[in-house]
Scaffold this motif. Structure first.
Motif, PDB file in Angstrom:
ATOM      1  N   ILE A 194       0.844  -1.204   0.000  1.00 55.68           N
ATOM      2  CA  ILE A 194       0.000   0.000   0.000  1.00 55.68           C
ATOM      3  C   ILE A 194       0.876   1.249   0.000  1.00 55.68           C
ATOM      4  CG2 ILE A 194      -1.739   1.296   1.308  1.00 55.68           C
ATOM      5  CD1 ILE A 194      -2.785  -1.412   2.319  1.00 55.68           C
ATOM      6  N   LEU A 195       1.958   1.212   0.779  1.00 50.93           N
ATOM      7  CA  LEU A 195       2.879   2.357   0.804  1.00 50.93           C
ATOM      8  C   LEU A 195       3.509   2.584  -0.561  1.00 50.93           C
ATOM      9  CD1 LEU A 195       4.799   2.077   4.201  1.00 50.93           C
ATOM     10  CD2 LEU A 195       3.191   3.853   3.473  1.00 50.93           C
ATOM     11  N   THR A 196       3.898   1.488  -1.216  1.00 50.28           N
ATOM     12  CA  THR A 196       4.529   1.613  -2.531  1.00 50.28           C
ATOM     13  C   THR A 196       3.585   2.250  -3.541  1.00 50.28           C
ATOM     14  OG1 THR A 196       5.766  -0.392  -2.053  1.00 50.28           O
ATOM     15  CG2 THR A 196       5.755   0.347  -4.327  1.00 50.28           C
ATOM     16  N   THR A 197       2.374   1.692  -3.655  1.00 49.90           N
ATOM     17  CA  THR A 197       1.424   2.261  -4.616  1.00 49.90           C
ATOM     18  C   THR A 197       1.035   3.680  -4.196  1.00 49.90           C
ATOM     19  OG1 THR A 197      -0.216   0.949  -3.466  1.00 49.90           O
ATOM     20  CG2 THR A 197       0.383   0.220  -5.636  1.00 49.90           C
ATOM     21  N   GLY A 198       0.902   3.887  -2.877  1.00 50.98           N
ATOM     22  CA  GLY A 198       0.559   5.220  -2.383  1.00 50.98           C
ATOM     23  C   GLY A 198       1.609   6.247  -2.764  1.00 50.98           C
ATOM     24  N   LEU A 199       2.876   5.858  -2.634  1.00 58.61           N
ATOM     25  CA  LEU A 199       3.956   6.791  -2.990  1.00 58.61           C
ATOM     26  C   LEU A 199       3.905   7.140  -4.481  1.00 58.61           C
ATOM     27  CD1 LEU A 199       6.506   8.357  -2.190  1.00 58.61           C
ATOM     28  CD2 LEU A 199       7.829   6.332  -2.747  1.00 58.61           C
ATOM     29  N   LEU A 200       3.625   6.113  -5.306  1.00 56.96           N
ATOM     30  CA  LEU A 200       3.515   6.370  -6.750  1.00 56.96           C
ATOM     31  C   LEU A 200       2.383   7.345  -7.049  1.00 56.96           C
ATOM     32  CD1 LEU A 200       4.098   2.959  -8.538  1.00 56.96           C
ATOM     33  CD2 LEU A 200       5.506   4.998  -8.588  1.00 56.96           C
ATOM     34  N   THR A 201       1.246   7.141  -6.358  1.00 56.02           N
ATOM     35  CA  THR A 201       0.114   8.037  -6.570  1.00 56.02           C
ATOM     36  C   THR A 201       0.455   9.448  -6.102  1.00 56.02           C
ATOM     37  OG1 THR A 201      -1.299   6.139  -6.138  1.00 56.02           O
ATOM     38  CG2 THR A 201      -2.356   8.290  -6.171  1.00 56.02           C
ATOM     39  N   PHE A 202       1.116   9.528  -4.945  1.00 53.66           N
ATOM     40  CA  PHE A 202       1.547  10.816  -4.393  1.00 53.66           C
ATOM     41  C   PHE A 202       2.426  11.549  -5.415  1.00 53.66           C
ATOM     42  CE2 PHE A 202       4.166  13.648  -1.938  1.00 53.66           C
ATOM     43  CZ  PHE A 202       3.361  14.076  -0.887  1.00 53.66           C
ATOM     44  N   MET A 203       3.408  10.825  -5.958  1.00 55.74           N
ATOM     45  CA  MET A 203       4.280  11.401  -6.987  1.00 55.74           C
ATOM     46  C   MET A 203       3.473  11.874  -8.185  1.00 55.74           C
ATOM     47  SD  MET A 203       7.363   8.693  -7.232  1.00 55.74           S
ATOM     48  CE  MET A 203       7.164   8.643  -9.015  1.00 55.74           C
ATOM     49  N   GLY A 204       2.532  11.041  -8.578  1.00 52.77           N
ATOM     50  CA  GLY A 204       1.700  11.374  -9.735  1.00 52.77           C
ATOM     51  C   GLY A 204       0.983  12.698  -9.538  1.00 52.77           C
ATOM     52  N   TYR A 205       0.370  12.875  -8.352  1.00 53.54           N
ATOM     53  CA  TYR A 205      -0.362  14.121  -8.099  1.00 53.54           C
ATOM     54  C   TYR A 205       0.592  15.298  -7.935  1.00 53.54           C
ATOM     55  CZ  TYR A 205      -5.141  12.408  -7.634  1.00 53.54           C
ATOM     56  OH  TYR A 205      -6.381  11.905  -7.897  1.00 53.54           O
ATOM     57  N   TRP A 206       1.657  15.098  -7.164  1.00 55.25           N
ATOM     58  CA  TRP A 206       2.571  16.206  -6.866  1.00 55.25           C
ATOM     59  C   TRP A 206       3.265  16.705  -8.145  1.00 55.25           C
ATOM     60  CZ3 TRP A 206       3.330  19.302  -2.789  1.00 55.25           C
ATOM     61  CH2 TRP A 206       4.513  20.061  -2.740  1.00 55.25           C
ATOM     62  N   ASN A 207       3.653  15.771  -9.015  1.00 50.93           N
ATOM     63  CA  ASN A 207       4.378  16.139 -10.229  1.00 50.93           C
ATOM     64  C   ASN A 207       3.459  16.420 -11.417  1.00 50.93           C
ATOM     65  OD1 ASN A 207       6.755  15.740  -8.829  1.00 50.93           O
ATOM     66  ND2 ASN A 207       7.083  13.671  -9.610  1.00 50.93           N
ATOM     67  N   ALA A 208       2.143  16.219 -11.248  1.00 53.41           N
ATOM     68  CA  ALA A 208       1.221  16.298 -12.389  1.00 53.41           C
ATOM     69  C   ALA A 208       1.341  17.625 -13.128  1.00 53.41           C
ATOM     70  CB  ALA A 208      -0.217  16.103 -11.910  1.00 53.41           C
ATOM     71  N   TYR A 209       1.367  17.538 -14.440  1.00 50.86           N
ATOM     72  CA  TYR A 209       1.521  18.738 -15.257  1.00 50.86           C
ATOM     73  C   TYR A 209       0.366  18.904 -16.244  1.00 50.86           C
ATOM     74  CZ  TYR A 209       3.844  22.119 -18.334  1.00 50.86           C
ATOM     75  OH  TYR A 209       4.167  23.221 -19.075  1.00 50.86           O
ATOM     76  N   LEU A 210       0.114  17.835 -17.021  1.00 54.72           N
ATOM     77  CA  LEU A 210      -0.828  17.952 -18.131  1.00 54.72           C
ATOM     78  C   LEU A 210      -2.240  18.309 -17.673  1.00 54.72           C
ATOM     79  CD1 LEU A 210      -1.051  17.716 -21.157  1.00 54.72           C
ATOM     80  CD2 LEU A 210      -1.457  15.277 -20.894  1.00 54.72           C
ATOM     81  N   PHE A 211      -2.799  17.526 -16.737  1.00 53.85           N
ATOM     82  CA  PHE A 211      -4.171  17.804 -16.301  1.00 53.85           C
ATOM     83  C   PHE A 211      -4.306  19.175 -15.629  1.00 53.85           C
ATOM     84  CE2 PHE A 211      -5.424  13.184 -16.708  1.00 53.85           C
ATOM     85  CZ  PHE A 211      -6.394  13.442 -17.666  1.00 53.85           C
ATOM     86  N   PRO A 212      -3.424  19.516 -14.654  1.00 58.31           N
ATOM     87  CA  PRO A 212      -3.534  20.866 -14.068  1.00 58.31           C
ATOM     88  C   PRO A 212      -3.406  21.964 -15.121  1.00 58.31           C
ATOM     89  CG  PRO A 212      -2.093  19.502 -12.731  1.00 58.31           C
ATOM     90  CD  PRO A 212      -2.427  18.705 -13.955  1.00 58.31           C
ATOM     91  N   LEU A 213      -2.559  21.731 -16.109  1.00 56.02           N
ATOM     92  CA  LEU A 213      -2.333  22.741 -17.151  1.00 56.02           C
ATOM     93  C   LEU A 213      -3.626  23.053 -17.910  1.00 56.02           C
ATOM     94  CD1 LEU A 213      -0.066  24.394 -18.565  1.00 56.02           C
ATOM     95  CD2 LEU A 213       0.219  22.482 -20.127  1.00 56.02           C
TER      96      LEU A 213
END
Lengths: 276, 294
Positions: A194-213
């Motif tokens: 859960i921590l592993t997938t959670g970290l990936l999701t966290f990275m996805g949101y924190w680094n997200a560019y296209l959708f916020p743009l």
């Protein structure tokens, strides 16, 4: 013979250390340059130490972009998005791994097919739907499109397959409800996953560019990557590289720290083939 | 068997209840948009949506920029994948040597780019590529002419390729390392007994065993390459780059939808990307087999 061995060892470590320097140097440079001004960064004699411009750079970013608000936006979107996404994808992965029920296979196949569709194919309809629902320029609009992460479901299903069914059966005999089994037994056992997938999701949101743009146009709602984009593409004001570096540092440092802290629980080989 | 089936069906309700939240979001934010996008690619989208058949696709294939975007993606792949694979393989093999200390430490540092925001990485390199930035500083100190990193089509592509290699090596190294650790040591031992040299072992055992992993890497890179957007968008400030040298399928799609506001044509571009991605994934499934999914 031993001499040859020693020479070999020296070559091996030299290659590995050169590699390490190449990967770490840009981070170090980013942090050093955050304390400098354009004259030093773009000057003839670069200086690899701390300068005196860190506070000045921060003040500029704060003045131009209300940066504390931007950081808050990023934190809110990332924390809420990661929490909801992790809960629903953990449940889904666990159910797909551990329960046989009508429609279960169909759901799994749909998830697998959806994994092949690039994010780019979804931006137009997503923008279309969100603007009809008046969700552009809202946190919800940024959080919503990435909640149902098919990669997370796939990963959680893979991990949960190893979760012993006997544990579930003995809990049932003791009268535990299905949700109780999930909450009290499966979650603790699956915690590293859960921590592993959670970290990936966290990275996805924190680094997200296209959708916020495409979803955020109001500077008050900007996230960190959007400020980076704005600074580098601003045609009214010449770029202060030191200020840019201080923003980059706030974008990069939290993730790097989190990654290093969780690293021991990180099953890197699985992560490697799951990021797509 | 019968009893088990009966026993399990008792829990169907609970199973549905637990999967329901995900399913809801999946249908609304992925399934429906995918189908909409497919329909959009055959439609003209204004105040209302009209079905126009294959017109968008015909327009797309007649557009030189579209062909250029695929050509660029291909150039970026040719430029980056072989070097990335060679260096990652080198690092993975060295890290996998029995008496190398600090494996975890090296691996973590190589993997950092994979967790870092691509926008941030591209911005650091934007600084390096500045006409009087760090890289040209080094070049002129060595007595060379400053390099037009971002203004010359050839160097513009090199700039993108360098970033792509830097970003991907760690990810590949970790992937190859996992692949290496899956090869059983017995194979090497019996090769040793048969008198095979280390070199021979590497080319006859290690490389063939890693083939599925390499294939997976190439296919993932290609799919990601089609959607590459952050790096060219940051380096070339939302333009196509000098002489369109940096336009990728992703850049073209973004600009077609949000600057030209031609949703139909943009959706058609998106679906050329979907088709390529699906074909590549199927090839990977077929050749790579299921072992690599885990």
């Amino acid at each position: 013979m031993t001499r040859k061995h020693r020479l070999n060892a020296i070559i091996v470590y030299a290659v590995l250390i050169i590699g390490m320097i190449i990967f770490i140097a840009p981070y170090v440079y980013m942090i050093l340059a955050a304390t400098q001004n354009n004259e030093v960064i773009l000057g003839k004699n670069p200086f690899f130490g701390f300068g005196n411009y860190f506070l000045k750079n921060l003040q500029e970013v704060q003045k131009d972009y209300q940066y504390t608000q931007v950081l808050l936006n990023s934190v809110i979107i990332t924390v809420i998005g990661t929490t909801i996404s992790t809960v629903i994808t953990t449940l889904a992965g666990y159910v797909l791994a551990k329960y046989r029920f009508r429609g279960g296979n169909l759901i799994f196949y749909l998830v697998m097919i959806a994994r092949m569709v690039p994010q780019f194919a979804l931006i137009i309809p997503t923008f279309y739907i969100l603007s009809r629902m008046n969700l552009t320029n809202t946190y919800t609009g940024v959080i919503l499109p990435s909640l149902a992460s098919t990669t997370s479901v796939f990963m959680m299903r893979q991990y949960a397959m190893d979760f012993p069914t006997e544990l579930m059966e003995s809990a049932r005999i003791d009268g535990a409800s299905e949700f109780m089994i999930f909450r009290r037994i499966a979650v603790p056992v699956l915690q590293p996953a859960i921590l592993t997938t959670g970290l990936l999701t966290f990275m996805g949101y924190w680094n997200a560019y296209l959708f916020p743009l495409i979803i955020l146009s109001d500077p008050k709602k900007f996230t960190v990557p959007l400020v980076i984009q704005n600074m580098t593409q601003n045609t009214y004001k010449s770029l202060n590289y030191g200020a840019l570096m201080s923003v980059l540092a706030t974008s990069v440092v939290p993730i790097v720290i989190l990654y290093i802290l969780l690293q021991r629980k990180f099953r890197s080989n699985n992560v490697a083939s799951a990021i797509k | 068997m019968e009893k088990q089936k009966h026993g399990l069906s008792k829990y169907t309700g609970a199973a549905w209840l637990m999967i329901l939240p995900f399913l809801l979001f999946f249908v609304v934010t992925i399934l429906i948009p995918t189908l909409m996008s497919l329909y959009f690619s055959f439609a003209s989208i204004g105040d209302k949506i009209d079905f126009i058949g294959l017109k968008n696709f015909i327009a797309v294939f007649k557009d030189p920029l579209f062909l250029q975007s695929y050509a660029n993606t291909f150039i970026f792949m040719i430029g980056s994948i072989p070097i990335t694979i060679f260096l990652s393989l080198l690092f993975a093999v060295l890290l996998n040597l029995p008496h190398v200390h600090g494996q975890g430490f090296f691996r973590t540092s190589y993997y950092l780019p994979a967790v870092t925001s691509v926008v941030a990485v591209a911005s650091v390199f934007l600084t390096f590529y500045n006409p009087t930035g760090l890289l040209n500083n080094v070049v002129t100190h060595l007595g060379g002419q400053p390099i037009p990193w971002l203004t010359d089509p050839f160097w513009a592509r090199i700039s993108i390729i360098i970033i792509s290699i830097w970003l991907n090596i760690g990810f590949y190294t970790v992937m190859f390392l996992a692949g290496l650790q899956n090869i059983s040591s017995e194979i090497y031992e019996s090769a040793e007994i048969d008198g095979a040299s280390k070199m021979r072992q590497f080319f006859s055992i290690t490389i063939p065993s890693l083939k599925p992993v390499i294939l997976l890497g190439v296919i993932l890179s290609t799919i990601n390459g089609l959607g590459a957007f952050e790096t060219p968008n940051i380096l070339f400030k939302n333009s196509y780059g000098p002489e369109n040298s940096a336009v990728t399928v992703g850049v073209n799609l973004y600009k077609t939808s949000f600057e030209l506001v031609d949703y139909g044509k943009a959706s058609a571009i998106a679906w050329t990307m979907v088709i390529v991605a699906v074909i590549l994934s199927l090839i990977q499934f077929k050749i790579g087999g299921k072992r690599n999914d885990a």
